[in-house]
Scaffold this motif. Structure first.
Motif, PDB file in Angstrom:
ATOM      1  N   LYS A  70      -9.171  24.568  18.502  1.00 38.97           N
ATOM      2  CA  LYS A  70     -10.554  24.115  18.718  1.00 38.97           C
ATOM      3  C   LYS A  70     -10.572  22.927  19.688  1.00 38.97           C
ATOM      4  CE  LYS A  70     -14.684  22.758  16.089  1.00 38.97           C
ATOM      5  NZ  LYS A  70     -14.869  21.361  16.411  1.00 38.97           N
ATOM      6  N   ARG A  71      -9.690  21.986  19.464  1.00 36.31           N
ATOM      7  CA  ARG A  71      -9.660  20.812  20.344  1.00 36.31           C
ATOM      8  C   ARG A  71      -9.237  21.203  21.761  1.00 36.31           C
ATOM      9  NH1 ARG A  71      -7.326  15.686  16.834  1.00 36.31           N
ATOM     10  NH2 ARG A  71      -9.012  15.685  15.309  1.00 36.31           N
ATOM     11  N   GLN A  72      -8.264  22.101  21.864  1.00 34.83           N
ATOM     12  CA  GLN A  72      -7.825  22.550  23.195  1.00 34.83           C
ATOM     13  C   GLN A  72      -8.969  23.228  23.939  1.00 34.83           C
ATOM     14  OE1 GLN A  72      -4.396  24.880  22.100  1.00 34.83           O
ATOM     15  NE2 GLN A  72      -2.963  23.268  22.731  1.00 34.83           N
ATOM     16  N   ILE A 122     -14.521  20.793  28.802  1.00 39.73           N
ATOM     17  CA  ILE A 122     -14.957  19.527  29.417  1.00 39.73           C
ATOM     18  C   ILE A 122     -14.244  19.315  30.748  1.00 39.73           C
ATOM     19  CG2 ILE A 122     -14.841  17.015  29.155  1.00 39.73           C
ATOM     20  CD1 ILE A 122     -15.338  17.524  26.128  1.00 39.73           C
ATOM     21  N   MET A 158      -4.522  16.093   7.417  1.00 38.38           N
ATOM     22  CA  MET A 158      -3.524  16.569   8.370  1.00 38.38           C
ATOM     23  C   MET A 158      -2.182  15.917   8.041  1.00 38.38           C
ATOM     24  SD  MET A 158      -4.864  18.627  10.478  1.00 38.38           S
ATOM     25  CE  MET A 158      -6.487  19.227  10.849  1.00 38.38           C
ATOM     26  N   SER A 159      -1.101  16.634   8.332  1.00 43.37           N
ATOM     27  CA  SER A 159       0.211  16.058   8.083  1.00 43.37           C
ATOM     28  C   SER A 159       0.440  14.854   8.993  1.00 43.37           C
ATOM     29  CB  SER A 159       1.292  17.117   8.303  1.00 43.37           C
ATOM     30  OG  SER A 159       1.130  17.703   9.580  1.00 43.37           O
ATOM     31  N   ILE A 191     -10.463  17.216   6.698  1.00 39.29           N
ATOM     32  CA  ILE A 191      -9.261  17.841   6.143  1.00 39.29           C
ATOM     33  C   ILE A 191      -8.085  16.883   6.275  1.00 39.29           C
ATOM     34  CG2 ILE A 191      -9.844  20.272   6.463  1.00 39.29           C
ATOM     35  CD1 ILE A 191      -8.539  20.089   9.225  1.00 39.29           C
ATOM     36  N   GLU A 240     -12.228  22.774  23.452  1.00 41.21           N
ATOM     37  CA  GLU A 240     -13.238  21.764  23.820  1.00 41.21           C
ATOM     38  C   GLU A 240     -12.793  20.970  25.048  1.00 41.21           C
ATOM     39  OE1 GLU A 240     -15.329  20.702  19.519  1.00 41.21           O
ATOM     40  OE2 GLU A 240     -13.777  19.394  20.320  1.00 41.21           O
ATOM     41  N   ARG A 241     -11.531  20.557  25.036  1.00 36.14           N
ATOM     42  CA  ARG A 241     -11.025  19.751  26.164  1.00 36.14           C
ATOM     43  C   ARG A 241     -10.980  20.558  27.441  1.00 36.14           C
ATOM     44  NH1 ARG A 241      -6.116  16.073  23.862  1.00 36.14           N
ATOM     45  NH2 ARG A 241      -5.536  16.195  26.031  1.00 36.14           N
ATOM     46  N   LEU A 249      -4.643  25.880   8.967  1.00 34.08           N
ATOM     47  CA  LEU A 249      -5.797  25.044   9.294  1.00 34.08           C
ATOM     48  C   LEU A 249      -5.492  24.128  10.484  1.00 34.08           C
ATOM     49  CD1 LEU A 249      -8.635  24.534   8.418  1.00 34.08           C
ATOM     50  CD2 LEU A 249      -7.803  22.855   6.777  1.00 34.08           C
ATOM     51  N   GLU A 250      -4.259  23.589  10.529  1.00 29.14           N
ATOM     52  CA  GLU A 250      -3.882  22.709  11.639  1.00 29.14           C
ATOM     53  C   GLU A 250      -3.925  23.453  12.970  1.00 29.14           C
ATOM     54  OE1 GLU A 250      -0.941  19.295   9.784  1.00 29.14           O
ATOM     55  OE2 GLU A 250      -0.405  20.347  11.614  1.00 29.14           O
ATOM     56  N   MET A 309     -16.023  18.175  13.097  1.00 29.18           N
ATOM     57  CA  MET A 309     -14.643  18.286  12.592  1.00 29.18           C
ATOM     58  C   MET A 309     -14.642  18.254  11.064  1.00 29.18           C
ATOM     59  SD  MET A 309     -11.467  18.530  13.450  1.00 29.18           S
ATOM     60  CE  MET A 309     -11.796  18.368  15.191  1.00 29.18           C
ATOM     61  N   PHE A 355      -7.092   6.892  39.785  1.00 27.67           N
ATOM     62  CA  PHE A 355      -8.097   7.808  40.346  1.00 27.67           C
ATOM     63  C   PHE A 355      -9.316   7.032  40.849  1.00 27.67           C
ATOM     64  CE2 PHE A 355     -11.889  10.470  39.663  1.00 27.67           C
ATOM     65  CZ  PHE A 355     -11.602  11.516  40.526  1.00 27.67           C
ATOM     66  N   ILE A 379     -11.133  10.222  23.073  1.00 31.61           N
ATOM     67  CA  ILE A 379     -10.760   9.856  24.449  1.00 31.61           C
ATOM     68  C   ILE A 379     -11.905   9.078  25.091  1.00 31.61           C
ATOM     69  CG2 ILE A 379     -10.220  10.776  26.745  1.00 31.61           C
ATOM     70  CD1 ILE A 379      -8.719  13.043  25.360  1.00 31.61           C
ATOM     71  N   ILE A 403      -6.092  22.580  16.271  1.00 29.75           N
ATOM     72  CA  ILE A 403      -5.461  22.441  17.592  1.00 29.75           C
ATOM     73  C   ILE A 403      -6.161  23.336  18.611  1.00 29.75           C
ATOM     74  CG2 ILE A 403      -3.365  22.957  18.909  1.00 29.75           C
ATOM     75  CD1 ILE A 403      -1.769  22.024  16.421  1.00 29.75           C
ATOM     76  N   LEU A 458      -1.735  15.790  16.823  1.00 31.15           N
ATOM     77  CA  LEU A 458      -2.645  16.823  17.324  1.00 31.15           C
ATOM     78  C   LEU A 458      -3.159  16.435  18.703  1.00 31.15           C
ATOM     79  CD1 LEU A 458      -4.805  17.343  14.111  1.00 31.15           C
ATOM     80  CD2 LEU A 458      -2.996  18.839  14.939  1.00 31.15           C
ATOM     81  N   PRO A 459      -3.650  17.418  19.485  1.00 29.98           N
ATOM     82  CA  PRO A 459      -4.310  17.051  20.745  1.00 29.98           C
ATOM     83  C   PRO A 459      -5.499  16.146  20.423  1.00 29.98           C
ATOM     84  CG  PRO A 459      -4.071  19.444  20.554  1.00 29.98           C
ATOM     85  CD  PRO A 459      -3.695  18.869  19.231  1.00 29.98           C
ATOM     86  N   ALA A 460      -5.674  15.075  21.197  1.00 29.46           N
ATOM     87  CA  ALA A 460      -6.738  14.121  20.886  1.00 29.46           C
ATOM     88  C   ALA A 460      -8.104  14.768  21.041  1.00 29.46           C
ATOM     89  CB  ALA A 460      -6.627  12.908  21.809  1.00 29.46           C
ATOM     90  N   ASP A 461      -9.017  14.412  20.150  1.00 24.10           N
ATOM     91  CA  ASP A 461     -10.395  14.872  20.236  1.00 24.10           C
ATOM     92  C   ASP A 461     -11.054  14.190  21.441  1.00 24.10           C
ATOM     93  OD1 ASP A 461     -12.613  16.138  18.167  1.00 24.10           O
ATOM     94  OD2 ASP A 461     -13.423  14.602  19.497  1.00 24.10           O
ATOM     95  N   TRP A 462     -11.901  14.925  22.169  1.00 23.05           N
ATOM     96  CA  TRP A 462     -12.496  14.345  23.380  1.00 23.05           C
ATOM     97  C   TRP A 462     -13.364  13.136  23.060  1.00 23.05           C
ATOM     98  CZ3 TRP A 462     -17.757  14.014  24.029  1.00 23.05           C
ATOM     99  CH2 TRP A 462     -18.554  14.815  23.225  1.00 23.05           C
ATOM    100  N   ARG A 463     -13.937  13.090  21.846  1.00 19.83           N
ATOM    101  CA  ARG A 463     -14.768  11.939  21.468  1.00 19.83           C
ATOM    102  C   ARG A 463     -13.909  10.681  21.364  1.00 19.83           C
ATOM    103  NH1 ARG A 463     -15.664  16.255  18.707  1.00 19.83           N
ATOM    104  NH2 ARG A 463     -17.642  17.335  18.783  1.00 19.83           N
TER     105      ARG A 463
END
Lengths: 42, 302
Positions: free
Chosen positions: A10-12, A18, B6-7, B4, A14-15, A3-4, B1, B108, B19, A8, B12-17
């Motif tokens: 999904k977020r990659q 964008i 998460m450990s 769930i 989306e980013r 699941l993790e 999302m 920037f 950011i 990961i 994890l890569p940050a969610d764009w929301r």
């Protein structure tokens, strides 16, 4: 796939999407800045 | 999302929301608006693309300030109800992500401002970012009850930057706009900090109501409101703005002073009974929007 890993990916995705839009927008912006700076009349 | 477990969510890569949330979009809207009005009040209009870029750079600079502020204040934010759900204190993002994002966005915005408009505007933008992050967030905010008085200068830069981006030089009116926002900041923030005083006290932030008490803060709010009102009307007698602005500023400021007087008359220490403070806080946001709108209307009708 765990699941993790799914989260990961999904977020990659989306980013990346964008970031592609932002870079495309930046290219367009640079084009118009160049036009404005060079004083070209259309 | 999906909800769930998460450990380690921060790994994890940050969610764009999240950011986006780092940039404090609501604060950014006021900054962008005052910057835009500073530009529209200028005697010359830049080409549309350059004007848009200048406002974009002001927005990005404000976003950088928000990200760096949240990076530095993660421990403080975790102690306050109002801020505990932000991405960093909630553990949804690594601190380094916010730092890299903030520094990158700030650099920037300054570079783009310099290349698209002029380097004086870029220097002012860089100064405002550095002032907000280093002078206000790092130095003043955790140390003195006057934090918001001096730190308010950071939020006063946008109209000046907007004007300079359009004209390439500093003039009397943008300096007056700087002074107005500078003097508006303390009553605006102190009204808020009166009804969230316990939050600031719990986080160890020496806001004026925490250090000097509610009544002293209320007197200071009223005093600043009077000085701010004088500064708000000043562009008219100084011939930097016309009568539409002058009369509009006088009416708006009169309401501000009346609301500040009601705050001064309140004796409550319970947030639930601080209705005048909540009214003043809400009106102060409207006041700045309305004042700058009147300025632009005056500029285009004069």
């Amino acid at each position: 796939m765990k699941l993790e890993d799914e989260v990961i990916r999904k977020r990659q995705r989306e980013r990346a999407r964008i970031m592609a839009w932002l870079l495309g927008g930046f290219v367009v912006l640079l084009f118009f800045i160049t036009i404005a700076k060079t004083g070209i009349n259309w | 999302m999906p909800a769930i477990e998460m450990s380690n969510p921060a790994a994890l890569p940050a969610d764009w929301r999240d950011i986006l949330a780092l940039t404090k979009p609501r604060v950014m809207s006021l900054v962008v608006f005052t910057g835009l009005c500073g530009m529209l009040a200028a005697p010359v209009m830049p080409p549309l693309a350059l004007g848009f870029t200048a406002i974009l750079c002001i927005a990005l600079g404000a976003g950088a300030c928000g990200a760096l502020n949240q990076w530095y204040e993660v421990d403080v934010d975790a102690k306050m109800r109002r801020t505990a759900k932000r991405p960093l204190p909630a553990g949804r993002m690594q601190r380094e992500t916010a730092l890299h994002f903030g520094v990158g966005l700030g650099a920037f915005s300054v570079l783009l401002m310099g290349l698209a408009t002029n380097w004086l505007a870029a220097v002012l933008l860089a100064a405002s970012i550095l002032f907000y992050v280093l002078v206000y967030t790092v130095w003043l905010k955790p140390r003195t009850a006057q934090n918001i008085v001096i730190g308010g200068a950071a939020g006063a830069f946008p109209p000046l930057i907007g004007w300079v981006a359009a004209t390439g030089q500093v003039d009397v009116l943008p300096l007056l706009l700087f002074v107005i926002v500078f003097l508006w900041t303390p009553p605006h923030f102190w009204a808020l900090s009166l009804f969230v005083r316990s939050d600031y006290a719990a986080a160890g932030i020496p806001m004026l109501p925490v250090i000097a008490g509610p009544q002293n803060t209320r007197r200071q709010i009223f005093a600043y409101s009077l000085v701010m009102s004088a500064a708000a009307v000043a562009p008219w007698p100084m011939a930097a703005a016309g009568p539409i602005y002058g009369i509009g500023a006088a009416i708006l400021s009169l309401v501000f002073v009346v609301l500040a007087a009601r705050v001064m008359g309140n004796r409550s220490t319970e947030p639930a009974h601080m209705v005048p403070e909540k009214h003043l806080f809400a009106y102060s946001v409207f006041y700045l929007f309305a004042l700058f709108t009147v300025l632009v209307v005056d500029r285009f009708l004069a």
